[in-house]
Scaffold this active site. Structure first.
Site, PDB file in Angstrom:
ATOM      1  N   SER A 131      54.341 147.179  97.029  1.00  0.00           N
ATOM      2  CA  SER A 131      52.978 147.701  97.262  1.00  0.00           C
ATOM      3  C   SER A 131      52.329 148.168  95.962  1.00  0.00           C
ATOM      4  O   SER A 131      51.152 147.872  95.699  1.00  0.00           O
ATOM      5  CB  SER A 131      53.000 148.825  98.292  1.00  0.00           C
ATOM      6  OG  SER A 131      53.967 149.794  97.967  1.00  0.00           O
TER       7      SER A 131
ATOM      8  N   HIS B  92      68.661 148.678  98.156  1.00  0.00           N
ATOM      9  CA  HIS B  92      67.485 148.943  97.317  1.00  0.00           C
ATOM     10  C   HIS B  92      67.488 147.964  96.157  1.00  0.00           C
ATOM     11  O   HIS B  92      68.550 147.592  95.656  1.00  0.00           O
ATOM     12  CB  HIS B  92      67.517 150.383  96.792  1.00  0.00           C
ATOM     13  CG  HIS B  92      66.184 150.860  96.321  1.00  0.00           C
ATOM     14  ND1 HIS B  92      65.755 150.676  95.042  1.00  0.00           N
ATOM     15  CD2 HIS B  92      65.178 151.508  96.977  1.00  0.00           C
ATOM     16  CE1 HIS B  92      64.539 151.196  94.917  1.00  0.00           C
ATOM     17  NE2 HIS B  92      64.161 151.708  96.072  1.00  0.00           N
TER      18      HIS B  92
ATOM     19  N   ASP C 222      63.723 154.999 103.944  1.00  0.00           N
ATOM     20  CA  ASP C 222      63.321 154.642 105.302  1.00  0.00           C
ATOM     21  C   ASP C 222      64.378 154.960 106.362  1.00  0.00           C
ATOM     22  O   ASP C 222      64.075 154.973 107.552  1.00  0.00           O
ATOM     23  CB  ASP C 222      62.983 153.143 105.361  1.00  0.00           C
ATOM     24  CG  ASP C 222      61.779 152.818 104.499  1.00  0.00           C
ATOM     25  OD1 ASP C 222      60.842 153.627 104.488  1.00  0.00           O
ATOM     26  OD2 ASP C 222      61.789 151.773 103.830  1.00  0.00           O
TER      27      ASP C 222
END
Ligand SMILES: CC(C)(COP(=O)(O)OP(=O)(O)OC[C@H]1O[C@@H](n2cnc3c(N)ncnc32)[C@H](O)[C@@H]1OP(=O)(O)O)[C@@H](O)C(=O)NCCC(=O)NCCS
Length: 347
Positions: A147, A224, A281
């Protein structure tokens, strides 16, 4: 913006400044309302940001005929501040539209960003701190993720911050990125259903994890691209849970804690992921659920509100530093084959 921890006076100044920018034009709400009600809330958020684009001060400066790249960052800063001030209001509108029968709650001008969001979605006083924590933890921290990088890339073409952040949000909506928090809750709920009232144990959690992996799926909330240890944002949220009476004994929290005990071992044995530890998350949905925000397809919108803080700071700096348009190097198949034949040395 500066990397410094602000004084209280500086915080008060920013909060007061954002209040002057919170006025979301009614056509933004009209544009979102025009979408089918079962559109994903991330679509609604992205559309909401795009609908505000016509007020872009950066675009107006560019089109004024007086564009000057030495001061262009100033109008990016204006747009960035408008977006950060308005995005929680757009998000609260979406929440009420989708899940509360369009019963909207007016802004309380006395409140800060997190508290006002809590107020606007009809949440308790306790949730105010949850919103503050959530928005800060999800603000961008290093600019290489999908993002933040998308926002940077799109803005590098001198597309204004509205175009850029709407694009960034579209990346955040991917299940390997921000949508993973929705996926985590979905996974947990599915698992609880299978448990059929039984207690989660190391054995049944291990089996559920292997079932997911053997089905060729990823375990959401784990792994990750950069980190090689437990995400500090996971730890911060876990500590919040442990320090909150009620939450620390919550059955969902206990299940997440059990997955934390089990998944790193299973993922290590599976042998693919470079990082078997949880990311941000894995924990965040549980907190939202506990406080009654149970509409888990909304969780990525919360992520998007927080992330605006970082992405908007990033692109203000991009213009301040006069970064060029971004253009990755292209290679032909021949070049790649030659590269592989030579043992994969760096270009
Ligand atoms: C975050 C993520 C996208 C990083 O991807 P990455 O940088 O390619 O990660 P790795 O280098 O460790 O991946 C190597 C392999 O392990 C797999 N892997 C990584 N995390 C995994 C997980 N949680 N469960 C199962 N497999 C996983 C990858 O899919 C990849 O498999 P492949 O070689 O068959 O393509 C990945 O870990 C993932 O999909 N996690 C689950 C989704 C998630 O939580 N996203 C939020 C991130 S903040």
């Amino acid at each position: 913006m500066t990397g410094d921890v602000p004084t209280q006076a500086q915080v008060d100044e920013v909060v007061a400044e954002w209040k002057t920018r919170q006025n979301v034009p009614s056509y933004v709400f009209d544009a979102i309302r025009a979408l089918p009600r079962d559109s994903h809330p991330m679509v609604m958020l992205s559309v909401g940001i795009m609908a505000m684009q016509k007020d872009s001060k950066f675009a107006a400066f560019y089109n004024s005929g007086k564009f000057n790249k030495m001061v262009a960052w100033e109008s990016v800063y204006e747009d960035a501040s408008d977006i950060v001030a308005r995005i929680p209001i757009v998000a609260a509108f979406i929440y009420n539209l989708k899940y509360k029968g369009d019963k909207q709650i007016a802004i309380d001008p006395k409140l800060d960003m997190g508290a006002n969001f809590a107020h606007m979605i009809g949440q308790s006083d306790q949730y105010k701190d949850v919103a503050r924590m959530y928005f800060i933890l999800h603000s961008d921290h290093e600019s290489g993720n999908v993002s933040a990088h998308t926002t940077h890339l799109v803005h590098s073409a001198l597309s204004d911050p509205y175009y850029a952040y709407s694009a960034g949000l579209n990346g955040l909506a991917g299940p390997l990125h921000g949508l993973a928090n929705q996926e985590v809750l979905g996974w947990i709920m599915e698992f609880q259903k299978k448990l059929n009232g039984a207690e989660p144990t190391k054995e049944n959690v291990t089996k559920a994890l292997w079932d997911t992996l053997n089905a060729g799926q990823v375990v959401p909330g784990y792994g990750h691209a950069v980190l090689r240890k437990t995400d500090p944002r996971y730890t911060a949220q876990r500590e919040f849970c442990l320090a909150t009476p009620g939450l620390k004994d919550d059955s969902l929290f206990k299940l997440v804690a059990m997955i934390f005990e089990t998944a790193p071992g299973v993922l290590t044995e599976h042998g693919k992921t470079k990082n078997p530890w949880p990311n941000v998350d894995a924990q965040s949905g549980v907190i939202q659920w506990y406080y009654g925000v149970k509409e888990w397809d909304f969780y990525t919108v919360l992520f998007g509100v927080g992330r605006a803080l970082g992405c908007m700071a990033n692109i203000t700096w991009d213009r301040g530093l006069g970064y060029a348009i971004e253009r990755p190097k292209s290679v032909t198949t021949d070049m790649l084959e030659k590269w592989a034949a030579e043992g994969g040395r760096k270009f």
